[in-house]
Design an enzyme around this catalytic site. Structure first.
Site, mmCIF file in Angstrom:
data_model
loop_
_atom_site.group_PDB
_atom_site.id
_atom_site.type_symbol
_atom_site.label_atom_id
_atom_site.label_comp_id
_atom_site.label_asym_id
_atom_site.label_seq_id
_atom_site.Cartn_x
_atom_site.Cartn_y
_atom_site.Cartn_z
ATOM 1 N N CYS A 35 -2.032 -2.544 7.717
ATOM 2 C CA CYS A 35 -1.911 -3.514 6.620
ATOM 3 C C CYS A 35 -0.631 -4.334 6.695
ATOM 4 O O CYS A 35 -0.637 -5.517 6.379
ATOM 5 C CB CYS A 35 -2.092 -2.806 5.288
ATOM 6 S SG CYS A 35 -3.804 -2.251 5.117
ATOM 7 N N LYS A 54 -6.980 -4.910 -2.934
ATOM 8 C CA LYS A 54 -7.776 -5.379 -1.794
ATOM 9 C C LYS A 54 -8.677 -4.253 -1.307
ATOM 10 O O LYS A 54 -8.467 -3.090 -1.658
ATOM 11 C CB LYS A 54 -6.873 -5.867 -0.662
ATOM 12 C CG LYS A 54 -6.016 -4.761 -0.083
ATOM 13 C CD LYS A 54 -5.026 -5.324 0.894
ATOM 14 C CE LYS A 54 -4.069 -4.267 1.387
ATOM 15 N NZ LYS A 54 -4.690 -3.180 2.134
ATOM 16 N N ASP A 112 0.781 -1.259 0.000
ATOM 17 C CA ASP A 112 0.000 0.000 0.000
ATOM 18 C C ASP A 112 0.811 1.307 0.000
ATOM 19 O O ASP A 112 0.469 2.246 0.748
ATOM 20 C CB ASP A 112 -0.964 0.014 1.205
ATOM 21 C CG ASP A 112 -1.969 -1.123 1.174
ATOM 22 O OD1 ASP A 112 -1.907 -1.939 0.245
ATOM 23 O OD2 ASP A 112 -2.799 -1.209 2.093
HETATM 24 C C1 VGL Z 1 -4.426 1.049 6.011
HETATM 25 C C2 VGL Z 1 -5.585 2.297 7.511
HETATM 26 C C3 VGL Z 1 -6.711 2.189 6.743
HETATM 27 C C4 VGL Z 1 -3.121 0.447 5.615
HETATM 28 C C5 VGL Z 1 -5.530 0.931 5.238
HETATM 29 O O1 VGL Z 1 -2.842 0.329 4.413
HETATM 30 O O2 VGL Z 1 -2.359 0.086 6.529
HETATM 31 N N1 VGL Z 1 -4.462 1.727 7.144
HETATM 32 N N2 VGL Z 1 -6.676 1.516 5.621
#
Ligand code: VGL
Length: 203
Positions: free
Chosen positions: A138, A94, A8
């Site tokens: 994540c 995802k 991410d």
């Molecule tokens: C994430 C918070 C909300 C991440 C994703 O990628 O860690 N953190 N959504």
């Protein structure tokens, strides 16, 4: 077999983004170093992205805890512009299910719909090296799922950063990953150890 998992590293998780992580952009050049190395060694590189619909229980407007971020196809969902990965890296998405948070990379699928666990099995991956965003969400959930799946897990501690909803979030997350069996490593150690492995391997 080793594989690199880059979690991410998207605009919305970097400073200036909808859910900007302090120092999120600083890990990009370090990740690029890891990517180069895995590429040179012909090892699989998997890159995940959060890819949400506009309406999902993940967002605070609809009962979740997060501001709207990484909406599919939006500029915020794009990878950080300086992240350089090869064309044959596997991009996995995802967070498409509006009912679920889907923090873990093990909820991600590739363009053909193949799940991460199956891809890893296909490649014969037994060791996974994880970097990216965010340490306390994540990255953590991906590492815990990888451990549950019997993989050896290495956290690239110089290439992660956390949201820190709670001030200690990242530290606690790292402790939890380590207490469940993950190992911490940094680029110099890993590159040395991989170099050693590749020179030791019979040609
Ligand atoms: C994430 C918070 C909300 C991440 C994703 O990628 O860690 N953190 N959504």
């Amino acid at each position: 077999m080793k594989a690199l998992l880059v979690v991410d590293v998207q605009n919305d998780f970097c400073p200036g983004g909808a859910l900007g992580i302090h120092g999120g952009h600083k890990i990009v050049p370090i990740l690029n170093k890891y990517i180069e190395f895995f590429e040179r060694e012909n090892l699989p590189i998997l890159v995940t992205r959060d890819w949400h619909p506009k309406v999902t229980k993940h967002f605070e407007q609809f009962g979740g805890v997060w501001p709207m971020h990484c909406v599919e196809g939006s500029p915020g969902a794009k990878f950080h512009p300086d992240l350089k990965f090869p064309k044959d890296a596997l991009v996995m998405s995802k967070g498409m299910d509006p009912e679920k948070d889907s923090y873990s990379a093990f909820h991600a699928i590739d363009l053909s719909g193949m799940a991460l666990a199956n891809l890893l099995k296909t490649f014969g991956v037994t060791e996974i090296y994880i970097g990216g965003l965010a340490t306390d969400y994540c990255v953590k959930f991906s590492a815990l799922d990888a451990l549950k799946g019997g993989l050896d897990v290495f956290i690239l501690t110089d290439a992660i950063a956390g949201v820190n909803l709670e001030p200690e979030g990242s530290c606690l997350a790292l402790e939890e990953m380590v207490s469940r069996g993950a190992k911490k490593t940094i680029s110099e150690e890993l590159i040395l150890c991989l170099k050693h492995a590749s020179t030791a391997r019979p040609k």
